[in-house]
Design a protein around this motif. Structure first.
Motif, PDB file in Angstrom:
ATOM      1  N   LEU A  45       1.296  -1.287  -0.616  1.00  0.00           N
ATOM      2  CA  LEU A  45      -0.027   0.242  -0.267  1.00  0.00           C
ATOM      3  C   LEU A  45       0.618   1.268  -0.086  1.00  0.00           C
ATOM      4  CD1 LEU A  45      -3.083  -0.995   2.813  1.00  0.00           C
ATOM      5  CD2 LEU A  45      -3.067  -0.474   0.019  1.00  0.00           C
ATOM      6  N   LYS A  46       1.809   1.117   0.676  1.00  0.00           N
ATOM      7  CA  LYS A  46       3.300   2.238   0.354  1.00  0.00           C
ATOM      8  C   LYS A  46       3.182   2.754  -0.699  1.00  0.00           C
ATOM      9  CE  LYS A  46       6.849   3.873   3.171  1.00  0.00           C
ATOM     10  NZ  LYS A  46       7.601   4.455   2.014  1.00  0.00           N
ATOM     11  N   GLN A  47       3.934   1.413  -1.567  1.00  0.00           N
ATOM     12  CA  GLN A  47       4.096   1.481  -2.439  1.00  0.00           C
ATOM     13  C   GLN A  47       3.197   1.925  -3.718  1.00  0.00           C
ATOM     14  OE1 GLN A  47       6.735  -1.726  -3.945  1.00  0.00           O
ATOM     15  NE2 GLN A  47       5.049  -2.105  -5.256  1.00  0.00           N
ATOM     16  N   PHE A  48       2.110   1.542  -3.315  1.00  0.00           N
ATOM     17  CA  PHE A  48       1.108   2.531  -4.485  1.00  0.00           C
ATOM     18  C   PHE A  48       0.601   3.877  -4.221  1.00  0.00           C
ATOM     19  CE2 PHE A  48      -1.090  -1.972  -4.907  1.00  0.00           C
ATOM     20  CZ  PHE A  48       0.007  -2.034  -6.363  1.00  0.00           C
ATOM     21  N   GLY A  49       1.998   4.353  -2.803  1.00  0.00           N
ATOM     22  CA  GLY A  49       1.232   5.846  -2.524  1.00  0.00           C
ATOM     23  C   GLY A  49       0.815   6.560  -1.456  1.00  0.00           C
ATOM     24  N   LEU A  50       0.283   5.456  -0.343  1.00  0.00           N
ATOM     25  CA  LEU A  50       0.029   5.755   0.755  1.00  0.00           C
ATOM     26  C   LEU A  50       0.721   5.887   1.047  1.00  0.00           C
ATOM     27  CD1 LEU A  50      -2.744   4.092  -0.450  1.00  0.00           C
ATOM     28  CD2 LEU A  50      -3.624   3.522   1.584  1.00  0.00           C
ATOM     29  N   GLY A  51       0.323   6.946   2.707  1.00  0.00           N
ATOM     30  CA  GLY A  51       1.082   7.789   3.466  1.00  0.00           C
ATOM     31  C   GLY A  51       1.614   7.162   4.876  1.00  0.00           C
ATOM     32  N   LEU A  52       2.221   5.718   4.869  1.00  0.00           N
ATOM     33  CA  LEU A  52       1.994   4.985   6.178  1.00  0.00           C
ATOM     34  C   LEU A  52       3.556   4.596   6.103  1.00  0.00           C
ATOM     35  CD1 LEU A  52      -0.025   1.832   4.670  1.00  0.00           C
ATOM     36  CD2 LEU A  52      -1.049   4.231   6.246  1.00  0.00           C
ATOM     37  N   GLY A  53       4.036   5.531   6.540  1.00  0.00           N
ATOM     38  CA  GLY A  53       6.012   6.447   6.697  1.00  0.00           C
ATOM     39  C   GLY A  53       6.069   5.159   8.082  1.00  0.00           C
ATOM     40  N   PHE A  54       4.944   5.040   8.515  1.00  0.00           N
ATOM     41  CA  PHE A  54       5.579   3.914  10.060  1.00  0.00           C
ATOM     42  C   PHE A  54       5.753   1.926   9.556  1.00  0.00           C
ATOM     43  CE2 PHE A  54       0.779   3.154   9.208  1.00  0.00           C
ATOM     44  CZ  PHE A  54       0.637   2.168   8.949  1.00  0.00           C
ATOM     45  N   VAL A  55       5.023   2.531   8.350  1.00  0.00           N
ATOM     46  CA  VAL A  55       6.074   0.772   7.541  1.00  0.00           C
ATOM     47  C   VAL A  55       6.683   0.695   7.818  1.00  0.00           C
ATOM     48  CG1 VAL A  55       5.372  -0.675   6.259  1.00  0.00           C
ATOM     49  CG2 VAL A  55       3.596   0.301   6.081  1.00  0.00           C
ATOM     50  N   ASP A  56       8.191   1.518   7.647  1.00  0.00           N
ATOM     51  CA  ASP A  56       9.530   1.610   7.049  1.00  0.00           C
ATOM     52  C   ASP A  56       9.915   0.983   8.621  1.00  0.00           C
ATOM     53  OD1 ASP A  56       9.176   1.991   4.290  1.00  0.00           O
ATOM     54  OD2 ASP A  56       9.728   3.732   4.788  1.00  0.00           O
ATOM     55  N   HIS A  57       9.674   2.037   9.369  1.00  0.00           N
ATOM     56  CA  HIS A  57       9.590   1.622  10.528  1.00  0.00           C
ATOM     57  C   HIS A  57       9.847   0.360  11.249  1.00  0.00           C
ATOM     58  CE1 HIS A  57      11.024   6.211  11.118  1.00  0.00           C
ATOM     59  NE2 HIS A  57       9.838   6.502  11.146  1.00  0.00           N
ATOM     60  N   ILE A  58       8.756  -0.062  11.776  1.00  0.00           N
ATOM     61  CA  ILE A  58       7.873  -1.033  11.848  1.00  0.00           C
ATOM     62  C   ILE A  58       9.165  -2.273  10.832  1.00  0.00           C
ATOM     63  CG2 ILE A  58       6.596  -3.273  11.335  1.00  0.00           C
ATOM     64  CD1 ILE A  58       4.398  -1.448  11.732  1.00  0.00           C
ATOM     65  N   THR A  59       9.080  -2.156   9.814  1.00  0.00           N
ATOM     66  CA  THR A  59      10.404  -3.490   8.883  1.00  0.00           C
ATOM     67  C   THR A  59      12.041  -3.465   9.514  1.00  0.00           C
ATOM     68  OG1 THR A  59       9.005  -2.422   6.743  1.00  0.00           O
ATOM     69  CG2 THR A  59      11.223  -3.467   6.520  1.00  0.00           C
ATOM     70  N   GLY A  60      11.899  -1.448   9.843  1.00  0.00           N
ATOM     71  CA  GLY A  60      13.754  -1.657  10.281  1.00  0.00           C
ATOM     72  C   GLY A  60      13.544  -1.927  11.429  1.00  0.00           C
ATOM     73  N   THR A  69      18.315  -3.796   6.420  1.00  0.00           N
ATOM     74  CA  THR A  69      17.928  -3.203   5.196  1.00  0.00           C
ATOM     75  C   THR A  69      16.653  -2.659   4.442  1.00  0.00           C
ATOM     76  OG1 THR A  69      21.067  -3.542   4.335  1.00  0.00           O
ATOM     77  CG2 THR A  69      18.929  -2.088   2.723  1.00  0.00           C
ATOM     78  N   VAL A  70      16.496  -1.653   5.219  1.00  0.00           N
ATOM     79  CA  VAL A  70      14.627  -1.262   4.371  1.00  0.00           C
ATOM     80  C   VAL A  70      15.059  -0.753   2.678  1.00  0.00           C
ATOM     81  CG1 VAL A  70      12.553   0.470   5.417  1.00  0.00           C
ATOM     82  CG2 VAL A  70      14.400  -0.543   6.810  1.00  0.00           C
ATOM     83  N   TYR A  71      14.248  -1.730   1.708  1.00  0.00           N
ATOM     84  CA  TYR A  71      14.197  -0.423   1.274  1.00  0.00           C
ATOM     85  C   TYR A  71      12.585  -0.294   0.537  1.00  0.00           C
ATOM     86  CZ  TYR A  71      17.621  -4.276  -0.341  1.00  0.00           C
ATOM     87  OH  TYR A  71      19.192  -5.210  -0.623  1.00  0.00           O
ATOM     88  N   VAL A  72      13.439   1.304   0.249  1.00  0.00           N
ATOM     89  CA  VAL A  72      12.400   2.216   0.737  1.00  0.00           C
ATOM     90  C   VAL A  72      11.168   1.449  -0.287  1.00  0.00           C
ATOM     91  CG1 VAL A  72      11.239   4.692   0.487  1.00  0.00           C
ATOM     92  CG2 VAL A  72      13.040   3.975   1.723  1.00  0.00           C
ATOM     93  N   GLY A  73       9.738   1.580  -0.773  1.00  0.00           N
ATOM     94  CA  GLY A  73       9.292   1.767  -2.092  1.00  0.00           C
ATOM     95  C   GLY A  73       8.722  -0.109  -2.500  1.00  0.00           C
TER      96      GLY A  73
END
Length: 442
Positions: free
Chosen positions: A144-159, A164-168
């Protein structure tokens, strides 16, 4: 006294099963917060190893083909230690020996557990299903974040789960998107075997396939394609179907995937890889660091093998790496990751287990390893089991550590006879019906 011994053995068996269930529930995690020594540091290796030690205590059930692996391990350890002394780097020898021990423990534990409950593995299946709930949820949030939804918290959870967090990009709870697709394939192929008549499981598998497609991993697609090719080579019966699947896969990867990338406006360093003209050109190797490493490093291993067919010792691929890199692939020095392997001694690896074995272990050891794999393959009594075997081999096209969890898990399941359970072969001979199962006749 016998009663007390039986109780102790039952307790140990219970602990073994507990460790095994914990292990398979952690397959999708390449790194947990307390493991920092490597980007690929699967926490499941600890509980697999603990279970293996206990299995030895209660009595390990050796199979006839294990002898080849035991010979392989014994020679590999001795060879590596001798090389360690010669190159004054015993540390690399010990690292090599540890990875061998991890690989053995995973294979032996998985085979033991699946053979123990060969006719009723629903508990294992349910644990695998539960283990996927969080990674799949995280995967769809990343999508969903890759599709453009503003879910910035997802990268923090992934990290929290990945070095390494692959943004997008979609990477589930894995350290790399390419590892995420291996987890989906590993668990998916086990669950698919029992999906008939189970709507929820079919829905879950569809969700896994959709994520697999949307990760846009050229490695993942390549592994699947290679597994079809290998399966077509080893089985005559399914060869025509495999040709159709190979053709279909080619269309999906080089025509449908680029269309999806365009529709969803997905852009990144990886998107060019789905242009076959670019992928099969010199430009690809000259401009794509990951692609260069995945192709050039295994080839360097083959060069080393031809130079010295008896191997440089387990863990010592790196010794002559710089020499062959400068001679044949000097243009790769433009990439930071390649330079890191050049400047930091001991970091270069073959990136392909077969290339690693040839360059480090040598031709004799390569033969022993193939004989071991042949013994496992003989346990396959169905086309499905043979395909899973081919898929496990396809994983090795870009993985070179003996501590590779996904490979050994699939090999252990195949060796257990799990994929033979519901597909008894009925033969008619001399007017008598015989049911052949697990290679024995009833």
């Amino acid at each position: 006294m016998d009663s007390l011994k039986a109780k102790e053995e039952k307790i140990i068996q219970t602990i073994i099963m507990f460790c095994f269930l914990v292990s398979i529930s952690l397959i999708t995690y390449d790194k947990l917060p307390f493991l920092h020594f490597s980007s690929y540091s699967p926490s499941s290796i600890f509980t697999f190893f603990a279970a293996f030690i206990l299995i030895i205590l209660v009595g390990y059930n050796y199979q006839y083909y294990d002898r080849w692996f035991i010979i392989f391990i014994a020679i590999s350890i001795a060879h590596s230690l001798i090389s360690g002394v010669y190159y004054d780097d015993v540390g690399s020898s010990f690292q090599h020996i540890v990875t061998l021990g991890v690989g053995v423990s995973i294979f032996a534990t998985v085979r033991y557990a699946f053979m123990k409950k060969r006719k009723n593995n629903k508990l294992y299946e349910n644990i695998l299903i539960l283990s996927l709930i969080w990674p799949l949820t995280l995967g769809y949030l990343q999508l969903l974040k890759q599709f453009g939804l503003g879910l910035g918290f997802v990268d923090h959870i992934t990290g929290f789960f990945a070095q390494t967090v692959y943004v997008g990009r979609v990477q589930l709870a894995s350290s790399e998107p390419s590892w995420a697709v291996m987890h989906l394939l590993t668990i998916g192929v086990i669950l698919l075997f029992n999906a008939k008549g189970r709507p929820f499981l079919k829905l879950m598998l569809f969700g896994m396939f959709f994520l697999f497609l949307m990760i846009f991993s050229s490695f993942g697609y390549g592994v699947l394609l290679l597994s079809f090719i290998l399966f077509g080579l080893v089985t005559k019966r399914y060869r025509f179907k495999m040709l159709i699947l190979i053709a279909l896969s080619w269309v999906i990867v080089f025509f449908i995937v680029p269309w999806l990338l365009d529709v969803f406006n997905v852009q990144g360093y990886y998107s060019q890889r789905f242009n076959y003209k670019y992928l099969f050109s010199q430009e690809f190797l000259s401009s794509d660091a990951s692609g260069f490493i995945r192709i050039a490093f295994p080839i360097i291993g083959i060069y080393q093998f031809f130079h010295f067919p008896f191997g440089y010792g387990g863990g010592f691929y790196y010794v002559h790496f710089n020499e062959y890199l400068l001679k044949h692939f000097a243009y790769g020095l433009q990439f930071d990751e390649v330079m890191l392997n050049v400047t930091q001694a001991g970091t270069a690896t073959a990136r392909n287990l077969f290339s690693k074995i040839l360059s480090e272990e040598g031709i004799v050891q390569f033969v022993f390893f193939i004989l071991f794999l042949k013994g496992i393959y003989k346990q396959c009594k169905t086309g499905y089991g043979k395909y899973v075997f081919c898929l496990a081999l396809a994983f090795l096209s870009n993985f070179d550590t003996y501590a590779f969890v996904n490979f050994w898990v699939l090999m252990g399941v195949v060796a257990s006879g799990y994929f033979n359970d519901r597909h008894a072969v009925v033969e008619i001979k001399k007017n008598k019906k015989r049911i052949v199962m697990y290679g024995t006749t009833k």
